[in-house]
Every structure is written in C-alpha cells, then in structure tokens.
Design a protein around this motif. Sequence first.
Motif, short mmCIF file in Angstrom:
data_model
loop_
_atom_site.label_atom_id
_atom_site.label_comp_id
_atom_site.label_asym_id
_atom_site.label_seq_id
_atom_site.Cartn_x
_atom_site.Cartn_y
_atom_site.Cartn_z
N GLN A 131 -0.94 6.48 1.27
CA GLN A 131 -0.54 6.02 -0.06
C GLN A 131 0.98 6.01 -0.18
O GLN A 131 1.56 5.10 -0.77
N ARG A 132 1.64 7.05 0.36
CA ARG A 132 3.10 7.09 0.32
C ARG A 132 3.69 5.94 1.14
O ARG A 132 4.68 5.34 0.75
N TRP B 263 4.30 -4.10 2.42
CA TRP B 263 3.63 -4.92 3.43
C TRP B 263 2.63 -4.12 4.24
O TRP B 263 1.74 -4.68 4.88
N PHE B 264 2.74 -2.78 4.19
CA PHE B 264 1.83 -1.94 4.96
C PHE B 264 0.40 -2.06 4.45
O PHE B 264 -0.56 -1.87 5.20
N LYS B 265 0.24 -2.40 3.17
CA LYS B 265 -1.09 -2.56 2.59
C LYS B 265 -1.85 -3.67 3.32
O LYS B 265 -3.04 -3.56 3.59
N TYR B 266 -1.14 -4.73 3.66
CA TYR B 266 -1.80 -5.86 4.35
C TYR B 266 -1.98 -5.59 5.84
O TYR B 266 -2.99 -5.95 6.42
#
Length: 115
Positions: free
Chosen positions: A5-6, A13-16
């Motif tokens: 989450q951090r 962009w890390f979510k994708y």
Amino acid sequence: MKFFQRLEEKYPWFKYVGNRYVLVLIFFSLWMLFFDNYSYLEHRFLNKELDELETNKKYYQDEIKKDCLDIKRLNNPDQIEKYAREKYYMKRDSEDIYIIEFEEEMIEEENNKSL
C-alpha cells in the motif's frame, strides 16, 4: 500488505505493474525475447546467417553461369588455344613470350600478400 500500500501511494504506476496479469505478461514477454529456444535474439542471428547464405548462393550461381559460358566457348579449338595462351602462358615452339609487369601492380600484390 502495508508495504504494498505504501508503494502504491508513493508510486502510482506500481498499482498497474503489480497486477498479476501484467506481471505474467511481463514474465512471458521476457521469456519469449531472451530465454526461449525460439527467442528474438536467436531469430536475429538466424536471419543474418540466412541472408549471408543467400548472398553466397547468388554469387555461386553467377559463377556457374560464367563457367558454363566459358565451357561453351571452349568447344572451339581456336578458343582453347587463346585461353591456354592467356591463362597458362603456353606458346608454340617457334614463339617467345615476354611477360610485362608494371611496378604499380607488383606493389599492390605485395600489399595484398602482407594483409
């Protein structure tokens, strides 16, 4: 979980990229590009080799055509004599042959031998 989450908060962009489908796609792409038996790098190497073989094939086919023309010409006895005189410096009994070499040609031959 808090770690991810951090990371998502810090790098949107890390979510994708963190999506499992994207990770599988990246892994698959890397595998196909570099590690597989039919990888892109292997195909590039084989294509270069194929191009080289095709150029060699064309060269040898042209040489075969030239040789066939020479063979057809050598069916005539006058042409055989001309060919022997030019290529092998053959002569008749009553003749003398003088071979004239120019200095420029001799220098070029010496340079080619030293390479």
